[in-house]
Design an enzyme around this catalytic site. Structure first.
Site, PDB file in Angstrom:
ATOM      1  N   ASN A  60       0.895  -1.219  -0.521  1.00  0.00           N
ATOM      2  CA  ASN A  60      -0.305   0.260  -0.277  1.00  0.00           C
ATOM      3  C   ASN A  60       0.631   0.936   0.185  1.00  0.00           C
ATOM      4  OD1 ASN A  60       0.665  -0.843   2.795  1.00  0.00           O
ATOM      5  ND2 ASN A  60      -1.575   0.116   3.370  1.00  0.00           N
ATOM      6  N   GLU A  62       0.202   5.594   0.876  1.00  0.00           N
ATOM      7  CA  GLU A  62      -0.087   6.293   0.792  1.00  0.00           C
ATOM      8  C   GLU A  62       0.248   7.879   0.642  1.00  0.00           C
ATOM      9  OE1 GLU A  62      -1.547   5.711   5.076  1.00  0.00           O
ATOM     10  OE2 GLU A  62      -2.287   3.730   5.114  1.00  0.00           O
ATOM     11  N   CYS A  71      -4.118   0.673  -2.362  1.00  0.00           N
ATOM     12  CA  CYS A  71      -3.926  -0.766  -1.640  1.00  0.00           C
ATOM     13  C   CYS A  71      -2.642  -1.403  -2.100  1.00  0.00           C
ATOM     14  CB  CYS A  71      -5.689  -1.565  -1.596  1.00  0.00           C
ATOM     15  SG  CYS A  71      -6.626  -1.148  -0.291  1.00  0.00           S
ATOM     16  N   GLU A  73      -2.471  -4.555  -2.557  1.00  0.00           N
ATOM     17  CA  GLU A  73      -3.568  -6.216  -3.942  1.00  0.00           C
ATOM     18  C   GLU A  73      -3.134  -5.342  -4.970  1.00  0.00           C
ATOM     19  OE1 GLU A  73      -4.734  -5.466  -0.481  1.00  0.00           O
ATOM     20  OE2 GLU A  73      -5.323  -6.809   0.011  1.00  0.00           O
ATOM     21  N   CYS A 104      -9.308  -5.592   0.662  1.00  0.00           N
ATOM     22  CA  CYS A 104     -11.091  -4.892   1.054  1.00  0.00           C
ATOM     23  C   CYS A 104     -11.678  -4.939  -0.826  1.00  0.00           C
ATOM     24  CB  CYS A 104     -11.001  -3.558   0.123  1.00  0.00           C
ATOM     25  SG  CYS A 104      -9.755  -2.601  -0.745  1.00  0.00           S
ATOM     26  N   CYS A 107     -10.421  -3.986  -3.983  1.00  0.00           N
ATOM     27  CA  CYS A 107      -9.264  -4.784  -3.877  1.00  0.00           C
ATOM     28  C   CYS A 107     -10.195  -6.092  -5.332  1.00  0.00           C
ATOM     29  CB  CYS A 107      -8.476  -5.042  -3.500  1.00  0.00           C
ATOM     30  SG  CYS A 107      -6.921  -3.755  -3.198  1.00  0.00           S
TER      31      CYS A 107
HETATM   32  N1  THU Z   1      -5.148  -1.539   2.643  1.00  0.00           N
HETATM   33  C1  THU Z   1      -4.514  -2.563   1.413  1.00  0.00           C
HETATM   34  O1  THU Z   1      -3.206  -2.501   1.271  1.00  0.00           O
HETATM   35  N2  THU Z   1      -5.330  -3.649   1.358  1.00  0.00           N
HETATM   36  C2  THU Z   1      -6.269  -3.966   1.844  1.00  0.00           C
HETATM   37  O2  THU Z   1      -7.116  -4.618   0.737  1.00  0.00           O
HETATM   38  C3  THU Z   1      -7.232  -3.394   2.512  1.00  0.00           C
HETATM   39  C4  THU Z   1      -6.717  -1.410   3.089  1.00  0.00           C
HETATM   40  C5  THU Z   1      -4.597  -0.582   2.860  1.00  0.00           C
HETATM   41  C6  THU Z   1      -5.471   1.067   2.742  1.00  0.00           C
HETATM   42  C7  THU Z   1      -4.449   2.240   3.375  1.00  0.00           C
HETATM   43  O3  THU Z   1      -3.300   1.949   2.810  1.00  0.00           O
HETATM   44  C8  THU Z   1      -4.533   0.877   4.961  1.00  0.00           C
HETATM   45  O4  THU Z   1      -4.757  -0.056   4.233  1.00  0.00           O
HETATM   46  C9  THU Z   1      -5.376   1.093   5.598  1.00  0.00           C
HETATM   47  O5  THU Z   1      -6.422   1.208   5.526  1.00  0.00           O
END
Ligand code: THU
Length: 151
Positions: A60, A62, A71, A73, A104, A107
Site C-alpha cells: 500500500n 498512502e 491498496c 493488492e 477490501c 481490491c
Molecule cells: N489496505 C490495503 O492495502 N489492502 C486492503 O485490502 C485493505 C486496506 C490499505 C489501504 C490503506 O493504506 C491502509 O491499508 C488502511 O486502510
C-alpha cells in the site's frame, strides 16, 4: 503478445490444492509488507499475486491527500498487468492484523477482473506471526461483476 499467451509460462503448480499454502507467494507478500508506505494509517500491507505463472508484489502507498492512497493488492495486480501478465492464479496478502485481514471490496473487484475462474483462485491472508487464512476469490466476491455484463 502478452505473457498469458506463452505456453512456457503455464504454472506447474496448483496452489488451490496445496493446503499448506503457497510458500513463495507468502514470502513475497511478507517481504513486500516491509516496503509499504503507510505513514498515516500505520497499517502496512504487502501483497503478492501469481499471474501467468509469475509472481508480482506490491504494497500500500498512502498520500497526505488521504483518498489518493492505493491498496497493496492493486499495486501488485497493476505491476503484473504492466508486465503483460493478465491471468490471475493466486493471491497472498500480509498485514499485522490477527486474525489476518482479507482484501477490501475494491481490491476483490480488481482481482476478479483478471480471474478466468474465481473459484480456482486462492486468496491467502497471513501475518508475520505465522497465522494464515484462505478463501477462493469466488467466496470473497460471489457473483462478481465482469466485463461480460457490458454491452
Ligand atoms: N489496505 C490495503 O492495502 N489492502 C486492503 O485490502 C485493505 C486496506 C490499505 C489501504 C490503506 O493504506 C491502509 O491499508 C488502511 O486502510
Amino acid at each position: 503478445m502478452t505473457r498469458d499467451d506463452d505456453p512456457a509460462r503455464d504454472p506447474a503448480r496448483d496452489p488451490a490444492r496445496d493446503p499448506a499454502g503457497d510458500a513463495e507467494l507468502e514470502a513475497r507478500a511478507l517481504d513486500a509488507q516491509r516496503r509499504a508506505y503507510a505513514p498515516y494509517s500505520k497499517f502496512r500491507v504487502g501483497a503478492a499475486v501469481r499471474m501467468a505463472g509469475e509472481v508480482f508484489d506490491g504494497a500500500n502507498v498512502e498520500n497526505a491527500s488521504y483518498g489518493l492512497g492505493i491498496c497493496a493488492e492493486r499495486t501488485a495486480v497493476f505491476a503484473a498487468v504492466i508486465a503483460g501478465a493478465h491471468r490471475l492464479e493466486a493471491v497472498a496478502v500480509c498485514t499485522d492484523a490477527s486474525p489476518p485481514s482479507s482484501p477490501c471490496g475494491a481490491c476483490r473487484q480488481v482481482l476478479h477482473e483478471f480471474a478466468a475462474d474465481p473459484a480456482a483462485v486462492t486468496v491467502i491472508a497471513i501475518n508475520p506471526r505465522g497465522e494464515r487464512r484462505s478463501w477462493t476469490l469466488a467466496e470473497l466476491l460471489p457473483d462478481g461483476f465482469s466485463g461480460r455484463e457490458l454491452p
